[in-house]
Design a protein around this motif. Structure first.
Motif, PDB file in Angstrom:
ATOM      1  N   ASP A  30      -6.994 -17.803 -62.608  1.00 53.37           N
ATOM      2  CA  ASP A  30      -7.805 -16.678 -62.129  1.00 53.37           C
ATOM      3  C   ASP A  30      -8.922 -16.440 -63.130  1.00 53.37           C
ATOM      4  OD1 ASP A  30      -6.977 -14.296 -59.862  1.00 53.37           O
ATOM      5  OD2 ASP A  30      -8.604 -13.843 -61.274  1.00 53.37           O
ATOM      6  N   THR A  86     -11.764 -13.232 -49.375  1.00 55.81           N
ATOM      7  CA  THR A  86     -12.823 -13.475 -48.387  1.00 55.81           C
ATOM      8  C   THR A  86     -13.132 -12.137 -47.704  1.00 55.81           C
ATOM      9  OG1 THR A  86     -11.070 -14.177 -46.850  1.00 55.81           O
ATOM     10  CG2 THR A  86     -12.329 -15.907 -47.917  1.00 55.81           C
ATOM     11  N   GLU A 155       2.176  -8.426 -46.819  1.00 53.70           N
ATOM     12  CA  GLU A 155       2.445  -7.684 -48.050  1.00 53.70           C
ATOM     13  C   GLU A 155       3.658  -6.801 -47.818  1.00 53.70           C
ATOM     14  OE1 GLU A 155      -1.084  -5.658 -49.379  1.00 53.70           O
ATOM     15  OE2 GLU A 155      -2.212  -7.525 -49.401  1.00 53.70           O
ATOM     16  N   LYS A 266     -10.991  -6.954 -41.654  1.00 51.08           N
ATOM     17  CA  LYS A 266     -12.032  -7.954 -41.951  1.00 51.08           C
ATOM     18  C   LYS A 266     -11.906  -9.181 -41.039  1.00 51.08           C
ATOM     19  CE  LYS A 266      -9.841 -10.604 -45.704  1.00 51.08           C
ATOM     20  NZ  LYS A 266      -9.700 -11.870 -44.979  1.00 51.08           N
TER      21      LYS A 266
HETATM   22  P1  NAI Z   1      -6.974 -10.745 -53.974  1.00 51.79           P
HETATM   23  O1  NAI Z   1      -8.251 -10.037 -54.092  1.00 51.79           O
HETATM   24  O2  NAI Z   1      -5.685 -10.039 -54.223  1.00 51.79           O
HETATM   25  O3  NAI Z   1      -6.970 -12.027 -54.929  1.00 51.79           O
HETATM   26  C1  NAI Z   1      -8.040 -12.886 -55.101  1.00 51.79           C
HETATM   27  C2  NAI Z   1      -8.032 -13.358 -56.558  1.00 51.79           C
HETATM   28  O4  NAI Z   1      -8.932 -14.444 -56.687  1.00 51.79           O
HETATM   29  C3  NAI Z   1      -8.503 -12.294 -57.551  1.00 51.79           C
HETATM   30  O5  NAI Z   1      -7.522 -12.107 -58.546  1.00 51.79           O
HETATM   31  C4  NAI Z   1      -9.802 -12.879 -58.124  1.00 51.79           C
HETATM   32  O6  NAI Z   1     -10.010 -12.551 -59.481  1.00 51.79           O
HETATM   33  C5  NAI Z   1      -9.556 -14.359 -57.958  1.00 51.79           C
HETATM   34  N1  NAI Z   1     -10.765 -15.203 -57.933  1.00 51.79           N
HETATM   35  C6  NAI Z   1     -11.906 -15.014 -57.233  1.00 51.79           C
HETATM   36  N2  NAI Z   1     -12.754 -16.044 -57.446  1.00 51.79           N
HETATM   37  C7  NAI Z   1     -12.135 -16.912 -58.269  1.00 51.79           C
HETATM   38  C8  NAI Z   1     -12.492 -18.169 -58.842  1.00 51.79           C
HETATM   39  N3  NAI Z   1     -13.670 -18.762 -58.581  1.00 51.79           N
HETATM   40  N4  NAI Z   1     -11.620 -18.759 -59.677  1.00 51.79           N
HETATM   41  C9  NAI Z   1     -10.431 -18.189 -59.948  1.00 51.79           C
HETATM   42  N5  NAI Z   1     -10.033 -17.009 -59.436  1.00 51.79           N
HETATM   43  C10 NAI Z   1     -10.864 -16.379 -58.596  1.00 51.79           C
HETATM   44  O7  NAI Z   1      -6.959 -11.379 -52.492  1.00 51.79           O
HETATM   45  P2  NAI Z   1      -5.701 -11.702 -51.557  1.00 51.79           P
HETATM   46  O8  NAI Z   1      -5.233 -10.491 -50.867  1.00 51.79           O
HETATM   47  O9  NAI Z   1      -4.731 -12.522 -52.324  1.00 51.79           O
HETATM   48  O10 NAI Z   1      -6.386 -12.605 -50.437  1.00 51.79           O
HETATM   49  C11 NAI Z   1      -6.797 -13.928 -50.695  1.00 51.79           C
HETATM   50  C12 NAI Z   1      -7.054 -14.622 -49.358  1.00 51.79           C
HETATM   51  O11 NAI Z   1      -5.839 -14.711 -48.628  1.00 51.79           O
HETATM   52  C13 NAI Z   1      -8.036 -13.884 -48.454  1.00 51.79           C
HETATM   53  O12 NAI Z   1      -8.795 -14.831 -47.746  1.00 51.79           O
HETATM   54  C14 NAI Z   1      -7.133 -13.137 -47.494  1.00 51.79           C
HETATM   55  O13 NAI Z   1      -7.742 -12.900 -46.246  1.00 51.79           O
HETATM   56  C15 NAI Z   1      -5.990 -14.126 -47.339  1.00 51.79           C
HETATM   57  N6  NAI Z   1      -4.732 -13.521 -46.937  1.00 51.79           N
HETATM   58  C16 NAI Z   1      -4.317 -12.345 -47.516  1.00 51.79           C
HETATM   59  C17 NAI Z   1      -3.109 -11.778 -47.164  1.00 51.79           C
HETATM   60  C18 NAI Z   1      -2.663 -10.492 -47.778  1.00 51.79           C
HETATM   61  O14 NAI Z   1      -1.709  -9.907 -47.260  1.00 51.79           O
HETATM   62  N7  NAI Z   1      -3.277 -10.000 -48.848  1.00 51.79           N
HETATM   63  C19 NAI Z   1      -2.224 -12.418 -46.167  1.00 51.79           C
HETATM   64  C20 NAI Z   1      -2.726 -13.673 -45.667  1.00 51.79           C
HETATM   65  C21 NAI Z   1      -3.944 -14.181 -46.041  1.00 51.79           C
END
Ligand code: NAI
Length: 434
Positions: A30, A86, A155, A266
């Motif tokens: 991260d 995203t 979640e 979203k």
């Molecule tokens: P989040 O915001 O909790 O985590 C994303 C992480 O990626 C952050 O810690 C950020 O610092 C890191 N990050 C961003 N750019 C980076 C890079 N270039 N290199 C390394 N780290 C980087 O997001 P979340 O909730 O985990 O969602 C991620 C994806 O999964 C989204 O597309 C979301 O739609 C999808 N998703 C989310 C679910 C949920 O319940 N939260 C369920 C299913 C899919």
């Protein structure tokens, strides 16, 4: 097998920990140094039941590490997953792919030997192809395939969803990539979890179509709840009568304040934008979005009505702020749409949430007060608004609630309690569709 997870958020962290539980060597990368420091020190930066022990067990077994050093991790990897955010793009409502493309650019120069780069983030159709293009342009010699493996975890139940999924979707463009991904998920063969292998575009679309369909069920029952209120029907009975039909199913038919969270708002918007881009109609999903916004506005009216038409100067105890129980996630929580209009009209809000108050403080109006204890929040309130159905609110000591309030309005936006019983306790009880 060496797996790298780019992004250690809700999805990256849970997926990384679960893949290590399957036996893979996993490195979660991260950009957020604070997050990586916390994880390295054994602290879990999000609230997700069961995650802490899963992470600890696999770290101690040497299968799970956390780092900001992407280059070194990617060099060793067989599979690199992109699990970055995203969010909705400002301006046009489409998915912002900036983080995904940045991750692809970061990964590209460090690929060594055959590697599969997998989109786990929820991304619009065509993104895997763009990731392929970016990597090929950045590192023309790279030996790689792209794949799409959308994530369906919820979640609050993320670990069990990941370890016992209804299905795994693999969008692939080569049998070599398919074999590696099948190998990674092999432990799921034991529980006979269906593995659906498709082309890239279908895998990408499955995730949006599934989320939009679930959002449709919610908006549908919310609209029916309004009709129930108008005609004197009970939405619980209606939903049950519908849901017992196996073709409909009883899940996601709970009337409430409208959907929120990090995905449905979203993803429905992004699906509409994709359809527009391709010149295809998406009237159902557009309506789902509209009905959801109207439902949230209707909840504000409900609270106002329960307070005899004016919330000015009224003290409202709000129970629950997160978009659902068992998470600290406040992204697009209904509280963010329902509480500010009440504050604007002069309500004094005292909120309680078992896990979400830290996040909420950054997002709600400054004047909102927070109480560490449920009954402190309720003390002297004119109204109680039950906004998220945490277990802690399902078994309230109702005589105590009633005695400590100044007023008698109980607005249950999750239909947790029975109207008749609440009347017997002396509340003026309002709920949704009953
Ligand atoms: P989040 O915001 O909790 O985590 C994303 C992480 O990626 C952050 O810690 C950020 O610092 C890191 N990050 C961003 N750019 C980076 C890079 N270039 N290199 C390394 N780290 C980087 O997001 P979340 O909730 O985990 O969602 C991620 C994806 O999964 C989204 O597309 C979301 O739609 C999808 N998703 C989310 C679910 C949920 O319940 N939260 C369920 C299913 C899919």
């Amino acid at each position: 097998m060496n797996v790298v997870m780019i992004g250690a958020g809700y999805v990256g962290l849970v997926s990384g920990a679960c893949f290590s539980e399957f036996g893979a060597n996993v490195v979660c990368v991260d950009l957020n140094q604070e997050r990586i420091d916390a994880l390295t020190a054994g602290q879990i930066p999000i609230y997700e039941p069961g995650l802490s022990s899963l992470v600890t067990r696999n770290r101690e077994a040497g299968r799970l590490r956390f780092t900001t050093a992407l280059a070194e991790a990617v060099t060793e990897a067989d599979l690199v997953f992109i699990a970055v955010g995203t969010p909705t793009r400002r301006g046009d409502g489409h998915a912002d792919l900036g983080y995904v493309y940045a991750a692809a650019r970061d990964i590209a120069p460090h690929l060594r030997g055959y590697t599969v780069v997998v989109d786990k983030s929820t991304v619009p159709v065509g993104t895997a192809a763009q990731v392929r293009r970016i990597i090929a342009e950045t590192n023309p010699g790279a030996d790689f395939d792209v794949a799409s493996n959308p994530e369906f975890l919820r979640e609050g139940a993320a670990i069990s969803d990941f370890l016992r999924p209804d299905r795994v979707v693999l969008g692939v463009e080569s049998s070599r990539a398919e074999s590696l991904l099948r190998e990674l998920y092999r432990p799921l063969n034991l529980i006979e979890a269906p593995i659906l292998v498709t082309d890239l575009e279908s895998a990408e679309l499955i995730k949006y179509a599934a989320n939009a369909f679930l959002a449709t069920k919610i908006s549908f029952i919310n609209e029916i709840s309004q009709l129930c209120e108008a005609v004197g029907a009970d939405v619980h009975a209606v939903a049950r009568g519908m849901g017992l039909d196996g073709r409909i199913g009883k899940k996601f038919l709970h009337a409430g304040p409208g959907y929120g969270g990090s995905c449905f708002p979203k993803d429905t918007l992004a699906l509409v934008r994709t359809a527009q881009e391709y010149g295809v109609s998406s009237r159902i999903v557009e309506s789902v979005v509209e009905v959801n916004a109207a439902q949230k506005a209707r909840m504000v009216q409900k609270v106002r009505h329960a307070l005899d038409g004016s919330e000015a100067g009224k003290r409202i105890a709000v129970l629950g702020l997160t978009f659902k129980p068992e998470t600290d996630d406040m992204r697009d929580a209904p509280a963010l749409s329902i509480l500010p209009p009440l504050v604007d009209k002069g309500a004094v809000i005292v909120a309680h949430d078992p896990q979400g108050m830290r996040e909420a403080k950054a997002l709600l109006p400054d004047s909102v007060e927070y109480a560490d204890d449920i009954y402190t929040a309720i003390e002297g309130a004119d109204a109680v608004v039950l906004l998220t159905e945490w277990n802690a609110y399902r078994g309230l000591d109702l005589p105590r609630v009633k005695a400590s309030m100044r007023g008698d309005a109980f607005i249950d936006l999750r239909n947790v309690y029975e109207p008749k019983m609440m009347a017997e306790y002396g509340f003026r009880y309002t709920c949704v569709g009953r």
